[in-house]
Every structure is written in structure tokens, then in C-alpha cells.
Design a protein around this motif. Structure first.
Motif, PDB file in Angstrom:
ATOM      1  N   ARG A  21      -2.942  14.176  -3.677  1.00  0.00           N
ATOM      2  CA  ARG A  21      -2.855  12.898  -2.981  1.00  0.00           C
ATOM      3  C   ARG A  21      -3.177  11.751  -3.936  1.00  0.00           C
ATOM      4  NH1 ARG A  21      -1.195  15.874   0.303  1.00  0.00           N
ATOM      5  NH2 ARG A  21      -1.625  16.046   2.545  1.00  0.00           N
ATOM      6  N   ASN A  81       0.863  -1.178   0.000  1.00  0.00           N
ATOM      7  CA  ASN A  81       0.000   0.000   0.000  1.00  0.00           C
ATOM      8  C   ASN A  81       0.895   1.222   0.000  1.00  0.00           C
ATOM      9  OD1 ASN A  81      -2.021  -2.035   1.621  1.00  0.00           O
ATOM     10  ND2 ASN A  81      -3.108  -0.557   0.348  1.00  0.00           N
ATOM     11  N   LEU A 119       0.959   5.558  -0.263  1.00  0.00           N
ATOM     12  CA  LEU A 119       0.314   6.874  -0.272  1.00  0.00           C
ATOM     13  C   LEU A 119       1.356   7.895  -0.697  1.00  0.00           C
ATOM     14  CD1 LEU A 119      -1.966   8.897   0.368  1.00  0.00           C
ATOM     15  CD2 LEU A 119      -1.125   8.939   2.738  1.00  0.00           C
ATOM     16  N   ALA A 153       0.578   5.182  -8.750  1.00  0.00           N
ATOM     17  CA  ALA A 153       0.452   6.319  -7.835  1.00  0.00           C
ATOM     18  C   ALA A 153       0.929   7.601  -8.501  1.00  0.00           C
ATOM     19  CB  ALA A 153       1.250   6.045  -6.565  1.00  0.00           C
ATOM     20  N   SER A 204      -3.437   7.242  -3.541  1.00  0.00           N
ATOM     21  CA  SER A 204      -3.250   6.027  -2.751  1.00  0.00           C
ATOM     22  C   SER A 204      -3.518   4.818  -3.633  1.00  0.00           C
ATOM     23  CB  SER A 204      -4.193   6.009  -1.544  1.00  0.00           C
ATOM     24  OG  SER A 204      -4.038   4.826  -0.794  1.00  0.00           O
TER      25      SER A 204
END
Length: 489
Positions: free
Chosen positions: A214, A205, A207, A246, A216
Motif C-alpha cells: 500500500r 490524494n 491510494l 506513490a 498513499s
């Protein structure tokens, strides 16, 4: 004069010896006797499900192991049927007397009681143990898996690879779990079977943040039969994929809400079919009267381009089993053929109450749940088209490359977030988009899947329902949906 000990004491001693080793044929006398007691009490059907579990998870956040969580459990459940009514009782006491008490409680709830101690009760004639653990050489799996130290080292190295690949990383996670399960099923119809399951999953994962921007993105892979799974994980390739996604989404424009033709990606794109349609084909939904497809077997419920399967046989897939949790060997079940509903997903109770034939789909999270009709590896079959064919058929639409979370109503209304999306213009993928949500209803969307490509892909998942959370596979090729509501800005 030598006085023989009571039968219950003899069986308890036998069970104690067997319990220290594993589930094997030494359990035959005790379980055969208990099943015989249940039948003598007036039950139409009795089933025991015994389970042992060794579970461990490991989490690396940034550059440190932040969690290492082992768990051991064992127990049993007994299910009793009287007509179409059933009762389920579970216990963590695997002694003969413990199992007998649970049987007595289940019988009592249905208004039945054990025969007197003086009664002559014949045991149930169980089949010779079908031991898939031995047949498939699974007994050595656990000892060959990665140690706790190796888990930590491998995940730390993986997290470092993601750090080197990603730009503007604010949070990095690499997570792994291993779930080893041994089960034994014995039932009054003679079923007697043992299996070992080894389910593993690992993933990232990520971010990323840059000022007010942003993004994620996550990715998870899984396996059901390879003790070397974690060692063989290509963390470098997955890190590159997650970092690339991302980066694409970080500065993407927000999608404009409206109705669009869309292309749903293969692999985890199949989560929509699983949630919005697959559950509606489980016999638990027929029993509740919550599926619109209840009386449509043999009728068209989807576009003629759609053929769909549920099976437990695909090598290494997350929903693959040798037997279900009722001891039935798994099989391939054709759900939809060229748009026509062919079969439902059925367990023992579903067969009894709806008349739909069992499909080896009785599954449960653990011994505290009764088995229920559940999906295994569920996917839409590949079609004749290429991905470029699908793109070329769309003047302006959206390519949903990576699906996120969502919710589904009882009768198939759904909304799903799209973690990674792109605008399609004149048959070409152009700019990245974010903030898309797909909104629809199963009965409508299934009729709008007009093209299926030839690139079937499967992905691991977790499915929650009446018998707890189970491991499943979702999947499909790339699909074109002619029109769907897309929520955005």
C-alpha cells in the motif's frame, strides 16, 4: 411639529441599507456610536469585527463529482477589555440593536453596564476607512472565479490525468475549495479598516495497492489573490509528481528505527518548525506559561545556521494578508536570527498582557472567535549550501522528502509521519523507505539544524489553535538535522 426618530432607529435604517451592499463607510455613524457607548460604560478598549463569507468546496472521487458544498454566513463579534481582562460575544444579527445587545452582554460579563438612554455619549472618532478591497482592486475577485460547473469539469479532467499517470491506483481524489471573506474592523482607538480575502486550494490524494503493498500520497497547492487560480492549475504536473511518489513508496522497505542524521525537504518540510517551534513563539503561549522560550529573548534557542521569519507579505502565499483581524497592517517579523530569539508573534491581547509589541498577527477563523496571536507565513530562511552539500555531509541517514501528519505537545514534543523517505548512503540517495516517524523536542532539534540549503520553498497549510482554524504558509529550504530519533520497524 416634526419629531426626530430615536437615534437607534435612524442607525438601524442606515445599517439596513448598507447591509444589502457591503461593508463600507456608511457603517461609520453606527459603529462610532456603539464604540462610544462601550467607552462611556467604563471599558478600556472596545472592538467590533464584522464578517461575510461565501465558501464552496468541490470533490471528485474517481470519475464523478461526489460533493459540491456551498456555504454563506455573516455575523459580528465584539471584544471588550477592562484592564488586562477581556470578554468576547458574537452574533449573527448585524442590525444596530443586535450589535448593541452583544455589546451590552460583553460589558455585563465584565461588571459594566451601558449608560442610560438620557446620557449624552460622544461617538468615537474613527479614522477614514482604510479600504484594502478598493486599494487592491479586490471587489471584482469573486465574480471572476470559476463557476460551479467549471469547478466540476476541471476536477474531472484532473482526476482523469491522475488515472492515466498512476499505476495500481485504488482510490483517486481531486478536491478544491474557495473561501471568500469580507471583513470590517472598528475599534475605540480609531481603527477602521475593511479587507477582502480570497483563499483557494486544490490538490490530489492517491491510494495505490498491489496485493499486500500500500502507498498513499497527496499534494495540495493554494493561492490568496488570483481569481483564475483553478483555471491555471497545472494538474498534469501535479498528477505526475503524486503518481511518481506513490510508485516509489508502494514497494519500499520499512525503515529501521534508530537515531539518524536526516535531511528535511523544503516547502512542507517546514511543518515541523511551524508546529514544534512556531507555536511556542506566540504570545498566547507566554500567557499560559507553556513555552520554554518565555524568558529567552536575546538568547540562543537554535543553531547559528537558523534564521526564521513570520510575515504576511509573500505574494499569493496562504498566510498573506493586507491587515490582520484587528485591523493592523501586516509586516515582516524576524523571529530568530543566527540562532538568537529576536521577537514573538503578538496580537493586541498579547501586547497588553506580556509587553511584546504587536506584529499584525491577530487572527481568527471567523466572527465567532476572538482574535489571537497566530502565525501567517512562517519559515526558516535559506542558507549558503546546496542540496548536494547536505547530502555529501551524510554517510548514512534519511532524506525525508514528503511529510505527513503528526502531533505536538504543549511545550514542543513532537512526532511526525514521513510519507516519502529515502536512505542516504555515502552522500547519495539510494533506496526508498516507508513507515518513518520523526520524534523529538523543539528545544533539542532547533540546536541540531546545522546546515540550510539555498532553495527556500513555501507550502499552504491549515493551523488550528485557540481562535479556530486559519490559513498559513509553512516553509524552509532543505535542512540537515545532525541527529533525530526515527521510529520504524
Amino acid at each position: 411639529m416634526v419629531v426626530a426618530p430615536p437615534l437607534s432607529l435612524t442607525l438601524d435604517a442606515d445599517l439596513a441599507a448598507g447591509d444589502r451592499q457591503r461593508f463600507d463607510s456608511s457603517w461609520t455613524p453606527a459603529l462610532a456610536q456603539l464604540l462610544g457607548l462601550g467607552r462611556a460604560a467604563g471599558a478600556d478598549f472596545v472592538e467590533f469585527f464584522l464578517e461575510r463569507v461565501q465558501y464552496i468546496s468541490c470533490l471528485v472521487e474517481e470519475d464523478a463529482v461526489t460533493s459540491l458544498s456551498p456555504r454563506l454566513s455573516s455575523g459580528a463579534g465584539v471584544r471588550v477589555f477592562r484592564g488586562t481582562t477581556d470578554c468576547y460575544v458574537s452574533t449573527n444579527d448585524l442590525s444596530y440593536e443586535g450589535l448593541k445587545r452583544s455589546l451590552e452582554q460583553a460589558l455585563g460579563i465584565l461588571g459594566l453596564q451601558l449608560p442610560s438612554a438620557q446620557s449624552l455619549v460622544p461617538p468615537v472618532n474613527l479614522e477614514p476607512l482604510r479600504d484594502y478591497g478598493q486599494l487592491r482592486q479586490k471587489d471584482q475577485w469573486l465574480s471572476r472565479c470559476s463557476s460551479m460547473a467549471e469547478m466540476g469539469d476541471l476536477l474531472l479532467s484532473a482526476s482523469d490525468r491522475l488515472k492515466r499517470q498512476a499505476k495500481h491506483a485504488q482510490s483517486r481524489r481531486a478536491a478544491y475549495f474557495r473561501d471568500w471573506q469580507e471583513v470590517l474592523v472598528a475599534a475605540s482607538d480609531g481603527t477602521f479598516a475593511r479587507d477582502i480575502r480570497l483563499t483557494q486550494s486544490v490538490g490530489y490524494n492517491l491510494l495505490c495497492a498491489d496485493g499486500s503493498y500500500r502507498a498513499s500520497i497527496g499534494k495540495r497547492v493554494g493561492d490568496t489573490s488570483n481569481p483564475d487560480f483553478l483555471r491555471s492549475w497545472d494538474s498534469e504536473a501535479d498528477a505526475a509528481e503524486v503518481a511518481e511518489s506513490a510508485g516509489q513508496m508502494l514497494y519500499a522497505d520499512f525503515v529501521e528505527s534508530g537515531t539518524y542524521p536526516v535531511i528535511l525537504a523544503n516547502q512542507f518540510g517546514g511543518v515541523i518548525f511551524h508546529e514544534a517551534c512556531g507555536h511556542l513563539l506566540e504570545t498566547t503561549q507566554i500567557e499560559r506559561g507553556t513555552t520554554p522560550f518565555k524568558d529567552q529573548k536575546g538568547e540562543a534557542i537554535a543553531h547559528s545556521s537558523v534564521t526564521a521569519w513570520d510575515e504576511g507579505l509573500s505574494p499569493d502565499a496562504f498566510g498573506t494578508l493586507d491587515m490582520d483581524d484587528e485591523g493592523m497592517p501586516v509586516q515582516r517579523t524576524l523571529l530568530i536570527e543566527n540562532g538568537i530569539l529576536k521577537n514573538f508573534i503578538a496580537d493586541r491581547a498579547g501586547e497588553l498582557r506580556t509587553g511584546q509589541p504587536r506584529t499584525g498577527s491577530g487572527r481568527r477563523s471567523n466572527y465567532t472567535y476572538a482574535a489571537a496571536s497566530r502565525m501567517r507565513n512562517t519559515y526558516i530562511a535559506p542558507g549558503p549550501h546546496s542540496f548536494d552539500d547536505l547530502l555529501g555531509s551524510i554517510d548514512r541517514g534519511i532524506y525525508c522528502k514528503k511529510m505527513g501528519g503528526g502531533s505536538v505537545g504543549a511545550t514542543g514534543q513532537f512526532n511526525f509521519a514521513v510519507d516519502e523517505a529515502y536512505l542516504i548512503e555515502n552522500g547519495q540517495i539510494t533506496k526508498p523507505l516507508k513507515g518513518a516517524t520523526l520524534i523529538g523536542e523543539a528545544t533539542e532539534i532547533m540546536q541540531r539544524i546545522s546546515m540550510c540549503s539555498n532553495d527556500l520553498g513555501l507550502a499552504p497549510g491549515f493551523c488550528g489553535s485557540v481562535s479556530g482554524s486559519v490559513y498559513v504558509t509553512v516553509g524552509q529550504p532543505h535542512l540537515k538535522v545532525d541527529a533525530i530519533t526515527v521510529g520504524g520497524r
